[in-house]
Motif scaffolding. Structure first.
Motif, PDB file in Angstrom:
ATOM      1  N   ASP A 124       4.075  -3.173   7.145  1.00  0.00           N
ATOM      2  CA  ASP A 124       5.316  -2.745   7.805  1.00  0.00           C
ATOM      3  C   ASP A 124       6.381  -3.837   7.730  1.00  0.00           C
ATOM      4  O   ASP A 124       7.572  -3.546   7.678  1.00  0.00           O
ATOM      5  CB  ASP A 124       5.031  -2.409   9.275  1.00  0.00           C
ATOM      6  CG  ASP A 124       4.090  -1.215   9.396  1.00  0.00           C
ATOM      7  OD1 ASP A 124       4.465  -0.125   8.927  1.00  0.00           O
ATOM      8  OD2 ASP A 124       2.979  -1.387   9.932  1.00  0.00           O
ATOM      9  N   GLU A 125       5.949  -5.088   7.731  1.00  0.00           N
ATOM     10  CA  GLU A 125       6.893  -6.195   7.578  1.00  0.00           C
ATOM     11  C   GLU A 125       6.174  -7.359   6.908  1.00  0.00           C
ATOM     12  O   GLU A 125       5.016  -7.640   7.212  1.00  0.00           O
ATOM     13  CB  GLU A 125       7.461  -6.646   8.920  1.00  0.00           C
ATOM     14  CG  GLU A 125       8.516  -7.738   8.768  1.00  0.00           C
ATOM     15  CD  GLU A 125       9.136  -8.166  10.096  1.00  0.00           C
ATOM     16  OE1 GLU A 125      10.261  -8.684  10.071  1.00  0.00           O
ATOM     17  OE2 GLU A 125       8.480  -7.992  11.135  1.00  0.00           O
ATOM     18  N   LYS A 181      10.447  -5.504   4.127  1.00  0.00           N
ATOM     19  CA  LYS A 181       9.401  -4.794   3.406  1.00  0.00           C
ATOM     20  C   LYS A 181       9.334  -5.320   1.967  1.00  0.00           C
ATOM     21  O   LYS A 181      10.219  -6.049   1.509  1.00  0.00           O
ATOM     22  CB  LYS A 181       9.672  -3.295   3.403  1.00  0.00           C
ATOM     23  CG  LYS A 181       9.462  -2.636   4.768  1.00  0.00           C
ATOM     24  CD  LYS A 181       9.668  -1.146   4.681  1.00  0.00           C
ATOM     25  CE  LYS A 181       9.354  -0.459   6.010  1.00  0.00           C
ATOM     26  NZ  LYS A 181       7.935  -0.518   6.361  1.00  0.00           N
ATOM     27  N   HIS A 182       8.287  -4.931   1.286  1.00  0.00           N
ATOM     28  CA  HIS A 182       8.032  -5.435  -0.068  1.00  0.00           C
ATOM     29  C   HIS A 182       9.237  -5.205  -0.979  1.00  0.00           C
ATOM     30  O   HIS A 182       9.719  -6.132  -1.650  1.00  0.00           O
ATOM     31  CB  HIS A 182       6.785  -4.744  -0.639  1.00  0.00           C
ATOM     32  CG  HIS A 182       6.546  -5.014  -2.092  1.00  0.00           C
ATOM     33  ND1 HIS A 182       6.121  -6.235  -2.572  1.00  0.00           N
ATOM     34  CD2 HIS A 182       6.718  -4.199  -3.194  1.00  0.00           C
ATOM     35  CE1 HIS A 182       6.010  -6.182  -3.892  1.00  0.00           C
ATOM     36  NE2 HIS A 182       6.360  -4.951  -4.288  1.00  0.00           N
TER      37      HIS A 182
END
Length: 611
Positions: free
Chosen positions: A575-576, A590-591
């Motif tokens: 999520d983070e 995020k990615h």
């Protein structure tokens, strides 16, 4: 003396044994005194070696008086009646019976006193060893970074053993032998005050010599135990790293290191032996010298008729004084050997007195559950003078997965260690549901968390007990279910005794992937709301990683997860993602967002893609 008394304080809950020991010891001393104080007067009466006036006194019943003379006179009165009634042969049989009875009772009470002391000793050592182990388990993790593990182990094993053999075992010397000496001296004073004062003037000379030897022994004993601790540390490191020792052909190097320390230990012990072995001959020589002095001084007095003692009484006096030498020698030997135990005791108490840096406050609150979030509020941390984290602000909401990535040494694992309060921040605070961790009870904080690290920490026990570690009441069904979720059930069934298979020290009988899945099963069984994964797959091969990652995915369902990741491919769906460098958060998101930013995270992903 302070250390000695503190060691004895561990016997405090077992104080009911002390009076028993003192009573039985006193009785053994009394009957031991009877053997010598009554023998010569009895033989004098029996063989008519007393003059007519004394003979007349013996056959007359003495008037009561509260002193030793009355007891002796009363005994002689009854003994003269026995001679008159049963003859000298009967009286001789009576003498032999008294001697045998007295010796039997002396040794009986000595045996009971020794048995009582053994109970005290066992309980003192049990309590001491339990106390230091409990203290070590309570100490903060930083303590083990600064102390050699082998030295800590040595204190719990060798030092406690040394205390038992040289301190607690000398309790009989401390109690019994001084009481014996006091008892004999009381009789000697009664027999000849003048002669006994002479002995007391001469005896302290030997005491001074022995005390000087014991001081030097204590210094050497401390060095000896420290050296032994280093030997244990080298052994622990060698046995733990035997694979590396062999792989790098370092057997000769480690052997030299071990040999140097063993040689140092041997030299210290030889130096100790010189002093310790000197104590006994010196004390014996000084004791015999004192007896010779008494024999010369007292003999001159008797021969010149300047003494109140008759020849037979002087002989009795010499015999009685000679009985002081064995306990005096025992005390001398005990004082020399006890120094080693006192040095060990000081090392033990140094650990016991170490204050844990992580402790509950007096008004610490119980955290009942996890409902909202974990917050880092301007958190800073330093290992001594080395700053690792600087002003970290981070919120981890319930049910979210937060990945922490970045170069080695950036502070990722430190963040993970602060959440279960293995350490406390030097600045700022960490809160769970608005409660600062420093205001909460440590056990209640850690009860919320499951931890899986890069190194699988397993124990030399069965698979079942390793999974149920921390939850011994777990049922077989619960353990099997946890193993299934962790993808471990199948390989467990293929082991020799399945769930009852002993896996060896640190799980050496299993592969890395199998060990890691057992660690995950252990975390599954605990069923914590917060999960901390510290590079849990970084040391695995591709096949094991796939099985372990699947197990971790199962474990992370419906949990708040903090993932320290080296392989970025495993955390792309977090999520983070928080990027940490040199103790600071430099990127987060995020990615896809972080890749688009083209910063450090993007560079790390590119490096891993190329590799």
């Amino acid at each position: 003396m302070k250390t000695y008394l503190r060691i004895l304080s561990f016997a405090r809950p077992y104080g009911e044994y002390i009076p028993q020991y003192l009573i039985f010891t006193t009785l053994s001393i009394i009957f031991g005194l009877v053997n010598f104080t009554m023998l010569i007067p009895l033989l004098e009466v029996l063989f008519n070696q007393v003059d007519q006036e004394v003979q007349q006194e013996i056959v007359s019943k003495p008037e009561f008086a509260f002193n030793i003379d009355y007891i002796v006179s009363l005994f002689n009165y009854h003994f003269s009646n026995i001679i008159e009634e049963f003859g000298k042969v009967g009286a001789l049989i009576f003498i032999c019976s008294i001697i045998l009875t007295s010796v039997f009772l002396t040794n009986l009470f000595k045996y009971i006193a020794g048995l009582t002391l053994a109970k005290i000793r066992a309980r003192v050592i049990k309590k001491l060893r339990t106390r230091i182990f409990d203290q070590v388990s309570r100490l903060h993790l930083g303590y083990f970074s600064n102390e050699r593990k082998g030295d800590v182990m040595s204190r719990i094993t060798n030092d406690v053993q040394e205390v038992e053999s040289s301190v607690v075992s000398t309790l009989k010397v401390v109690f019994r032998d001084p009481a014996t000496i006091i008892g004999f001296f009381a009789v000697l004073f009664f027999m000849s005050f003048k002669l006994t004062i002479f002995t007391l003037i001469v005896m302290p000379i030997s005491g001074t010599i022995i005390s000087e030897i014991t001081k030097r022994l204590k210094r050497k004993a401390t060095q000896s135990q420290e050296s032994l601790g280093r030997i244990v540390n080298i052994l622990d490191e060698t046995l733990s790293g035997m694979r590396i020792v062999k792989a790098f052909n370092a057997r000769e190097w480690i052997g030299e290191k071990f040999g140097e320390e063993v040689d140092r230990y041997a030299k210290i012990n030889v130096s100790m032996a010189r002093k310790q072995e000197a104590a006994s001959p010196l004390s014996e020589f000084m004791g015999v010298s004192v007896v010779t002095g008494i024999l010369l001084y007292g003999g001159i007095l008797v021969l010149n008729d300047n003494s109140a003692l008759a020849a037979s009484e002087f002989l009795t006096y010499i015999i009685l004084f000679s009985q002081i030498l064995p306990p005096a020698k025992s005390i001398s030997n005990a004082l020399s050997s006890i120094q080693r135990g006192l040095a060990s005791g000081e090392r033990i108490f140094k650990t016991i007195d170490t204050l844990p840096q992580i402790e509950d406050k007096e008004d610490a609150v119980e955290i009942e559950g996890f409902h909202k979030d974990i917050q880092f509020d301007h958190v800073s941390f330093a290992y001594e003078d080395e700053h690792v984290l600087k002003e970290i602000n981070l919120q981890i909401e319930k049910g979210k997965t937060v990945a922490i990535v970045g170069p080695s040494g950036g502070g990722k694992s430190t963040i993970a260690d602060l959440i279960p309060r293995f350490y406390d921040p030097v600045g700022g605070k960490i809160l769970i549901d608005g409660i600062a961790l420093t205001d909460a009870k440590i056990d209640s904080v850690r009860k919320l968390m499951g931890i899986v690290t890069q190194e699988s920490i397993l124990f030399n026990d069965t698979i079942f007990n390793n999974i149920a570690f921390g939850k011994p009441e777990a049922s077989e069904e619960e353990v099997i279910n946890a193993a299934k979720i962790a993808n471990a059930h199948e390989f467990i069934l293929n082991t020799p005794q399945q769930y009852q298979t002993v896996i060896g020290e640190r799980g050496t009988k299993l592969s890395g992937g199998q060990r890691q899945r057992l660690s995950i099963a252990r975390a599954v069984l605990k069923n914590p709301p917060i999960l901390i994964l510290d590079e849990a797959t970084s040391a695995l091969d591709s096949e094991s990683e796939k099985l372990v990652q699947e197990a971790l995915t199962n474990l992370m369902k419906n949990r708040t997860s903090i993932v320290i990741a080296h392989r970025l491919s495993t955390i792309q769906h977090a999520d983070e993602i928080v990027v940490v460098q040199k103790g600071e958060i430099i990127e987060r998101g995020k990615h896809e967002q972080l890749v688009e930013m083209g910063g450090l995270y993007y560079k790390l992903t590119e490096m891993q893609t190329v590799s």
